[in-house]
Design a protein around this motif. Structure first.
Motif, PDB file in Angstrom:
ATOM      1  N   GLY A 288       0.825  -1.208   0.000  1.00  0.00           N
ATOM      2  CA  GLY A 288       0.000   0.000   0.000  1.00  0.00           C
ATOM      3  C   GLY A 288       0.851   1.246   0.000  1.00  0.00           C
ATOM      4  O   GLY A 288       2.006   1.232  -0.439  1.00  0.00           O
ATOM      5  N   ILE A 289       0.289   2.326   0.528  1.00  0.00           N
ATOM      6  CA  ILE A 289       0.941   3.632   0.516  1.00  0.00           C
ATOM      7  C   ILE A 289       0.996   4.186   1.936  1.00  0.00           C
ATOM      8  O   ILE A 289       0.009   4.123   2.678  1.00  0.00           O
ATOM      9  N   ALA A 290       2.145   4.718   2.299  1.00  0.00           N
ATOM     10  CA  ALA A 290       2.349   5.196   3.670  1.00  0.00           C
ATOM     11  C   ALA A 290       1.431   6.358   4.017  1.00  0.00           C
ATOM     12  O   ALA A 290       0.996   6.487   5.163  1.00  0.00           O
ATOM     13  N   GLN A 291       1.129   7.214   3.052  1.00  0.00           N
ATOM     14  CA  GLN A 291       0.350   8.428   3.319  1.00  0.00           C
ATOM     15  C   GLN A 291      -1.154   8.197   3.195  1.00  0.00           C
ATOM     16  O   GLN A 291      -1.912   9.119   2.896  1.00  0.00           O
ATOM     17  N   GLU A 292      -1.598   6.993   3.443  1.00  0.00           N
ATOM     18  CA  GLU A 292      -3.027   6.685   3.352  1.00  0.00           C
ATOM     19  C   GLU A 292      -3.801   7.216   4.550  1.00  0.00           C
ATOM     20  O   GLU A 292      -3.265   7.326   5.660  1.00  0.00           O
ATOM     21  N   PHE A 293      -5.085   7.485   4.340  1.00  0.00           N
ATOM     22  CA  PHE A 293      -5.998   7.732   5.440  1.00  0.00           C
ATOM     23  C   PHE A 293      -6.113   6.433   6.248  1.00  0.00           C
ATOM     24  O   PHE A 293      -5.998   5.340   5.681  1.00  0.00           O
ATOM     25  N   PRO A 294      -6.330   6.507   7.554  1.00  0.00           N
ATOM     26  CA  PRO A 294      -6.356   5.295   8.372  1.00  0.00           C
ATOM     27  C   PRO A 294      -7.328   4.211   7.891  1.00  0.00           C
ATOM     28  O   PRO A 294      -7.084   3.019   8.107  1.00  0.00           O
ATOM     29  N   SER A 295      -8.409   4.590   7.211  1.00  0.00           N
ATOM     30  CA  SER A 295      -9.361   3.594   6.710  1.00  0.00           C
ATOM     31  C   SER A 295      -8.700   2.588   5.779  1.00  0.00           C
ATOM     32  O   SER A 295      -9.127   1.431   5.707  1.00  0.00           O
TER      33      SER A 295
END
Length: 380
Positions: free
Chosen positions: A98-105
């Protein structure tokens, strides 16, 4: 279409990436539903189910889904993504990319798999030069899923889902997408973006309420997701209440365990009727025009743009900062001045929709400059 919105005249609303205001028709639909319920109870339930059917049809068109049978209505994006996270069969040593800067959802459901021995591998967008290729580079033989947001919530980077899906599918890796920051603002088409799962709540760019989300799952993957929520509505014969034996529904309704959020369904159906009238291409063009205008004005004031400049990477989100001015203090000042935005991605996040007046954008930038000047003078 501006007449569809009844925002207070002293507000500049640039926060559709958080929670959007409802159109007039949505408010009217909720009022009608409430009055009907208060006077007649559930006498009109068949008509309520017809509204639910229309919502599913609108959502299928919005996504370019081949059939409403492939769509489930969930409570929110988090629930939909959790259906995938807990539905797949995992083995110790597996990983999710995934991506580190994702929203917690779109981070916590995958991180929570650590107890099963599953690793969450995160791409740092701040160092990525080619996000789709960089995501693939994190994959290996034990990668079971790539789970990303179509549009990143902090700075609005848009991924090329067509390219990402093709790259991943060539390696036999399914792609799960949180589409909440793009759906309703940008055209989406599963025929061109052949991802395997899509989840999006209705309270942002879809102009609907919180509490109703869409979950699409490709049939081949749907059959592989173990169920962990059970109830009367997810069975093959949901109206046969006396039946002792049961089997899950063959379609995506298997993910809808209990009674629907009928109030939210009426609201979202009304909101989507507006978006369909305007058209996804016209909405995307209007948002792009507003993002371009904001970019020009931000550059003219010497602010630092944090969002992408390349049109293919842009979305409805524009994030920037004023050099030397603390973001939180500036956000607080703008809020007091009637500019509704959010501190995200290391800066201020503006997110106008198709109907946002251009003059509101100019006002927001002018107030930003004035507030920044005041803060700088107070704390040189």
């Amino acid at each position: 279409m501006r007449s569809e919105f009844a925002l207070a005249p002293d507000l500049v609303y640039l926060n559709h990436a958080a929670v959007a205001p409802w159109p007039r028709r949505t408010r009217a639909a909720v009022v009608r539903f409430a009055r009907e319920n208060a006077r007649q109870g559930a006498c009109a339930y068949p008509q309520w189910l017809a509204t639910e059917t229309r919502l599913r049809e609108r959502l299928a068109r919005l996504l370019g889904a081949p059939d409403t049978e492939d769509l489930a209505l969930t409570k929110n994006t988090s629930e939909a993504l959790s259906l995938v996270a807990r539905g797949l069969a995992w083995w110790p040593g597996d990983n999710v990319v995934g991506i580190a800067q994702e929203f917690p959802s779109n981070r916590i459901p995958w991180q929570a798999l650590a107890g099963l021995g599953v690793q969450w591998r995160a791409l740092d967008l701040d160092t990525a030069t080619d996000p789709e290729a960089d995501l693939l580079a994190l994959c290996d033989a034990r990668t079971r899923l790539v789970a990303v947001s179509w549009v990143q919530y902090g700075r609005g980077l848009r991924l090329d889902l067509t390219r990402l899906a093709n790259l991943c599918h060539a390696r036999g890796i399914p792609v799960c997408v949180d589409a909440i920051q793009g759906l309703g603002a940008l055209p989406f088409d599963l025929a061109r973006m052949p991802v395997d799962c899509v989840a999006a709540d209705g309270h942002k760019w879809l102009l609907g309420p919180e509490g109703v989300a869409v979950f699409y799952c490709r049939p081949e993957l749907r059959d592989r997701l173990a169920l962990h929520q059970f109830g009367w509505r997810m069975v093959a014969a949901p109206g046969d209440y006396e039946r002792a034996d049961w089997t899950p529904a063959a379609n995506a309704r298997r993910f809808e365990c209990g009674s629907p959020n009928m109030l939210g369904i009426h609201a979202l159906e009304a909101s989507l009727s507006l978006l369909e009238e305007v058209g996804s291409a016209a909405i995307a063009a209007a948002i792009a025009e507003r993002v371009a205008y904001l970019t020009e004005r931000i550059d003219a004031h010497g602010f630092e743009l944090l969002s992408p400049r390349a049109p293919a990477r842009q979305s409805g989100i524009l994030t920037f900062r004023v050099p030397g001015v603390p973001v939180m203090a500036l956000h607080q000042s703008l809020t007091a001045a009637g500019v509704v935005c959010a501190p995200r991605g290391g800066g201020l996040r503006f997110s106008p929709h198709f109907y946002t007046p251009i003059e509101h954008l100019e006002r927001a930038v002018r107030l930003t400059a004035a507030c920044a000047h005041t803060l700088t003078a107070a704390h040189p």
